[in-house]
Structure formats: structure tokens, C-alpha cells
Write a protein that holds these residues in place. Structure first.
Motif, PDB file in Angstrom:
ATOM      1  N   UNK A  78      34.807  -4.332 -20.282  1.00  0.00           N
ATOM      2  CA  UNK A  78      35.929  -5.211 -21.082  1.00  0.00           C
ATOM      3  C   UNK A  78      35.823  -5.126 -22.456  1.00  0.00           C
ATOM      4  N   UNK A  79      35.201  -4.432 -22.964  1.00  0.00           N
ATOM      5  CA  UNK A  79      35.219  -4.039 -24.234  1.00  0.00           C
ATOM      6  C   UNK A  79      34.393  -4.970 -25.381  1.00  0.00           C
ATOM      7  N   UNK A  80      33.376  -5.497 -24.569  1.00  0.00           N
ATOM      8  CA  UNK A  80      32.263  -6.264 -25.450  1.00  0.00           C
ATOM      9  C   UNK A  80      31.226  -5.224 -26.394  1.00  0.00           C
ATOM     10  N   UNK A  81      30.862  -5.606 -27.275  1.00  0.00           N
ATOM     11  CA  UNK A  81      30.000  -4.868 -27.933  1.00  0.00           C
ATOM     12  C   UNK A  81      28.496  -5.691 -28.084  1.00  0.00           C
ATOM     13  N   UNK A  82      27.445  -4.973 -27.739  1.00  0.00           N
ATOM     14  CA  UNK A  82      26.169  -5.122 -27.722  1.00  0.00           C
ATOM     15  C   UNK A  82      25.351  -4.164 -27.590  1.00  0.00           C
ATOM     16  N   UNK A  83      23.936  -4.586 -27.935  1.00  0.00           N
ATOM     17  CA  UNK A  83      22.963  -3.459 -27.478  1.00  0.00           C
ATOM     18  C   UNK A  83      21.796  -4.276 -26.838  1.00  0.00           C
ATOM     19  N   UNK A  84      21.209  -3.812 -26.021  1.00  0.00           N
ATOM     20  CA  UNK A  84      20.164  -4.481 -25.141  1.00  0.00           C
ATOM     21  C   UNK A  84      19.022  -3.929 -25.404  1.00  0.00           C
ATOM     22  N   UNK A  85      17.856  -4.505 -25.631  1.00  0.00           N
ATOM     23  CA  UNK A  85      16.505  -4.016 -25.824  1.00  0.00           C
ATOM     24  C   UNK A  85      15.692  -4.612 -24.639  1.00  0.00           C
ATOM     25  N   UNK A  86      15.295  -3.753 -23.869  1.00  0.00           N
ATOM     26  CA  UNK A  86      14.571  -4.234 -22.323  1.00  0.00           C
ATOM     27  C   UNK A  86      13.203  -3.848 -22.857  1.00  0.00           C
ATOM     28  N   UNK A  87      12.389  -4.718 -23.332  1.00  0.00           N
ATOM     29  CA  UNK A  87      10.991  -4.595 -23.739  1.00  0.00           C
ATOM     30  C   UNK A  87      10.010  -4.995 -22.577  1.00  0.00           C
ATOM     31  N   UNK A  88       8.914  -4.371 -22.374  1.00  0.00           N
ATOM     32  CA  UNK A  88       8.007  -4.518 -21.386  1.00  0.00           C
ATOM     33  C   UNK A  88       7.372  -3.435 -20.755  1.00  0.00           C
ATOM     34  N   UNK A  89       6.514  -3.494 -20.020  1.00  0.00           N
ATOM     35  CA  UNK A  89       5.723  -2.539 -19.158  1.00  0.00           C
ATOM     36  C   UNK A  89       6.022  -2.665 -17.724  1.00  0.00           C
ATOM     37  N   UNK A  90       5.823  -1.783 -17.158  1.00  0.00           N
ATOM     38  CA  UNK A  90       6.317  -1.540 -15.698  1.00  0.00           C
ATOM     39  C   UNK A  90       5.548  -0.580 -14.784  1.00  0.00           C
ATOM     40  N   UNK A  91       6.014  -0.404 -13.471  1.00  0.00           N
ATOM     41  CA  UNK A  91       5.547   0.886 -12.757  1.00  0.00           C
ATOM     42  C   UNK A  91       6.415   1.962 -13.136  1.00  0.00           C
ATOM     43  N   UNK A  92       5.924   3.166 -13.336  1.00  0.00           N
ATOM     44  CA  UNK A  92       6.759   4.258 -14.146  1.00  0.00           C
ATOM     45  C   UNK A  92       8.017   4.393 -13.130  1.00  0.00           C
ATOM     46  N   UNK A  93       7.762   4.368 -11.659  1.00  0.00           N
ATOM     47  CA  UNK A  93       8.927   4.924 -10.838  1.00  0.00           C
ATOM     48  C   UNK A  93      10.014   3.752 -11.008  1.00  0.00           C
ATOM     49  N   UNK A  94       9.661   2.538 -11.048  1.00  0.00           N
ATOM     50  CA  UNK A  94      10.784   1.580 -11.314  1.00  0.00           C
ATOM     51  C   UNK A  94      11.516   1.563 -12.601  1.00  0.00           C
ATOM     52  N   UNK A  95      10.731   1.939 -13.817  1.00  0.00           N
ATOM     53  CA  UNK A  95      11.210   2.293 -15.010  1.00  0.00           C
ATOM     54  C   UNK A  95      12.263   3.582 -14.981  1.00  0.00           C
TER      55      UNK A  95
END
Length: 407
Positions: A243-260
Motif C-alpha cells: 500500500x506504499x507505507x514506509x517502515x522498518x521492522x526490527x525483530x529482536x530476540x532469540x528463538x529456535x534456529x529452524x523457526x528463525x
């Protein structure tokens, strides 16, 4: 009064519960309670690098001078994250449990609190239980058969025999009643520590991640687990990108390697790879920089009994977008500190878009959230309210006529 908090692990990979135990013990000790922690050295694939079988001073957060006494006992590998078997912890509890007036057990369906409750009953030491959101309908559906068996054999008896069950919200207390328990409850929120204020956080964060000054930063800061629904967030942002929205997502955190890996692949497939960064687990100053330099916080979780990360975002002045599964959602909605929407990508996308396009709304909600967190989620205030409950529970062990009903 001496109080022992028992928790399977205080490793950062366990998410918010270790922060709860560490900060609560610190606040209790500041108020004159001899509170300590007994736990294991579990840390995933590698054990924590800590002294074992002795009382050590452990910092309540990275780079913090404040510390609390912790007894680390070795776990027996291989260990499931949910259970973490430790004969050494059982032996230590058998020897030392009577040194304490009250036990405060964290978690369900795990060896440490299960073992502590059984030994406490045998040694006539009263104990409380923190269910940590594990009796919500969503949580009970996960590994359902295992939990049903564990409940029938062990957990229901542990809960029924507890002096009290700790709840963080009225909704969590309702979950306990729906589970068929009549055990007295103590309903107190969790706390959050105000961050150290950083100069020019927004500028520094953008420089660090090479983000333009006119691009709003969306923060996801939590354990990266499918319960938190990061996939839903990514799908919503892909729609906003179209839709043309500007943003930057920082997805911080640890998790299982396969899910990441799965999420990183999804980001590429959705065409938003340039607008998403995965920095991994962040702590200390790096975490404060994220919280103070971002523009809004999103956590579309299926289930959170409280949501420490949400409270941290609010006390840092961030407006939040959450789902009703975060059980402090009614307080956030009432305080107009964020937007609460059902967990559907169109609704989530609409709420995020509303904040992306209105800096004034972000500022107003952020200020409302900061006021809410400061007034409601103070570790010192929570500890002050908890001490009389501990005292009554301790007296109950020798005076059955004393009632311990806290709501």
C-alpha cells in the motif's frame, strides 16, 4: 522472613520469567526480606557459566551492579526446555527447604517447581505457585496430552495444596477458576524497571541500522516463538508495503534456529527483506536503545499472562499494538496507551497503519503508556503488597485458622 524462589532456569533464553524472579527478589531484599533463588544452570545447548552448588551474587540484568543471591544446581542433560531434570536441585531442596519460611515456585509442568512443591509438603513448608499464563486455554492446548497426564498425576495436586496461586491479572485468576481450582489467589501485576535514558536514541538507532530519518521504526522485542505470532506481523507489514507505507521492522530476540530460518525465508518471499532486521537477542544498553529509539511496538501474541516486553515498551514511551491474548490489554485500552486488535492480519495492518501515519497519536499514546507503567508496574510497590501475603502464609503453616485469601 526468608523466602526461596524456585525456577527451572534464569537463562535469558527463557524469556520474561527469569526477569520476574530476579527483579522481584531484588525488590523484596531492598524491603528487608531475605529472598533468594534456587535454579539450574540450564542455558539451552550449553550450560550457563556460573559457579555451582554455592550461593552466588548474580546481576539482575547485564552490566548491572545490582545483584541477588542465587543457588545454581547442575541439570542433567539432555534436557527438555520445558522440564529440565535436576537430581542435584532435588537433593539441595531436601537439605535446605526448611531454612525458608515460604517457597515461591515459578512455572508449571516442570521438574524444579514440581519437586519443590512435593518436598515442601513433606517438610511442612508452605508454598505458592506462579502459573505464568500456563493455564490459559491456548497454553493448555499446546502438548495437550502430555499436560493432561502431568496434571492428573502431579500438577493438580500441587496446585490444590498450594497456600496461594500468584496471578498477574484478573483474567489469569479466571483461568485458574476455570481449571477447577479453589486455591486462594494473589493478584498482583508484574513490574518493570525504568530504563537509563540515552541521549539521541532515535538518531543513534537509525545510524546503527542504516535507517532513514523519515522511516518509522517498528519494534518486535520478545522471544521469537510461534506463540508470539511474528509471522502474522510479517504478513501484515507485507500488505502495508504494497500500500506504499514506509517502515522498518526490527525483530529482536532469540528463538529456535529452524523457526528463525523460516521467518527469514518468509521475509524474502513477502518482498520486505530490505525493511526487516533480525539482530538476535539484545540486552543492556543495546536493548534500551531499541526501546527508546523506535517509534512503535507490536506484539500480536496468542497468549501472554502479563507481557513484560509490552510493559517495557510503555515505560520507554512507545505506543503499543497488541492482541487480546495479552492479558493486560484491558488496562492498555482504558489508558489509551495503544491499540488492541484481534489477531487477523487485516486488523493488525490497519492498527499499525494508523500509528505509522500519525506521529501525534504515537506521541500521545506513548505518554499515556509511560504514565500507566510508572504508576501500576513498580517492582517496589508490588513487593510491598506481596510481603503481607508471605507473612500470612508463613503463619498459616503453624496456625491453620488463619485464612490466606488475596484478590
Amino acid at each position: 522472613m526468608k523466602v526461596l524462589h524456585v525456577i527451572p532456569s534464569i537463562s535469558p533464553i527463557m524469556g520474561g520469567p527469569p526477569q520476574v524472579a530476579l527483579n522481584l527478589v531484588w525488590a523484596l531484599r531492598n524491603l528487608g526480606v531475605e529472598a533468594e533463588i534456587a535454579t539450574t544452570n540450564f542455558n539451552g545447548s550449553e550450560p550457563m557459566d556460573v559457579p555451582l552448588n554455592q550461593r552466588v551474587k548474580y546481576p539482575i540484568a547485564p552490566n548491572e551492579k545490582a545483584s541477588v543471591p542465587v543457588w545454581f544446581l547442575p541439570f542433567r542433560p539432555p534436557a527438555l526446555k520445558e522440564f529440565i531434570f535436576s537430581p542435584a536441585l532435588a537433593g539441595w531442596l531436601w537439605q535446605h527447604i526448611q531454612d525458608y519460611d515460604v517457597l515461591d515456585n515459578h512455572y508449571l509442568f516442570s521438574f524444579a517447581p514440581t519437586c519443590a512443591a512435593a518436598i515442601a509438603r513433606f517438610k511442612h513448608v508452605p508454598y505458592t505457585v506462579r502459573t505464568m499464563g500456563q493455564l490459559t486455554p491456548w497454553a493448555l492446548k499446546q502438548s495437550r496430552l502430555k499436560k493432561q497426564i502431568y496434571t492428573a498425576l502431579i500438577e493438580r495436586h500441587n496446585l490444590n495444596q498450594a497456600a496461594a496461586i500468584h496471578c498477574t491479572t484478573p483474567a489469569e485468576a479466571e483461568d485458574i477458576r476455570h481449571f477447577g481450582l479453589q486455591t486462594p489467589t494473589i493478584t498482583l501485576p508484574l513490574g518493570v524497571t525504568p530504563p537509563t535514558l540515552l541521549d539521541n536514541a532515535a538518531t543513534r538507532l537509525r545510524q546503527q541500522y542504516n535507517i532513514a530519518t523519515d522511516v518509522p521504526i517498528i519494534l518486535f522485542l520478545s522471544r521469537i516463538h510461534y506463540k508470539k505470532r511474528p509471522d502474522l506481523l510479517l504478513k501484515s507489514l507485507a500488505q502495508l508495503n504494497q500500500q506504499g507505507h514506509r517502515f522498518h521492522l526490527i525483530m529482536a530476540g532469540s528463538g529456535e534456529p529452524d523457526y528463525l530460518t523460516e521467518l527469514q525465508t518468509m521475509v524474502v518471499a513477502l518482498g520486505i527483506a530490505q525493511q526487516v532486521t533480525f539482530p538476535g537477542m539484545v540486552t543492556g544498553v543495546a536493548k534500551d536503545l531499541l526501546l527508546q529509539g523506535s517509534d512503535l511496538f507490536v506484539l500480536p501474541s496468542y497468549s501472554e499472562n502479563f507481557g513484560i516486553a509490552v510493559a517495557e515498551a510503555m515505560i520507554s514511551g512507545l505506543p503499543v499494538v497488541i492482541t487480546p491474548g495479552v492479558q493486560i490489554a484491558p488496562e492498555i485500552a482504558a489508558a489509551q496507551a495503544g491499540l488492541v486488535v484481534e489477531g487477523e492480519w487485516m486488523l493488525l495492518a490497519g492498527a499499525i497503519a494508523q500509528l505509522l501515519t500519525s506521529p501525534q497519536l504515537r506521541q500521545t499514546m506513548g505518554e499515556n503508556g509511560r504514565r500507566l507503567a510508572k504508576s501500576r508496574y513498580s517492582w517496589t510497590a508490588i513487593a510491598k503488597n506481596l510481603i503481607p501475603a508471605y507473612a500470612a502464609i508463613s503463619l498459616q503453616s503453624s496456625s491453620p485458622s488463619i485464612k490466606t485469601t488475596f484478590e
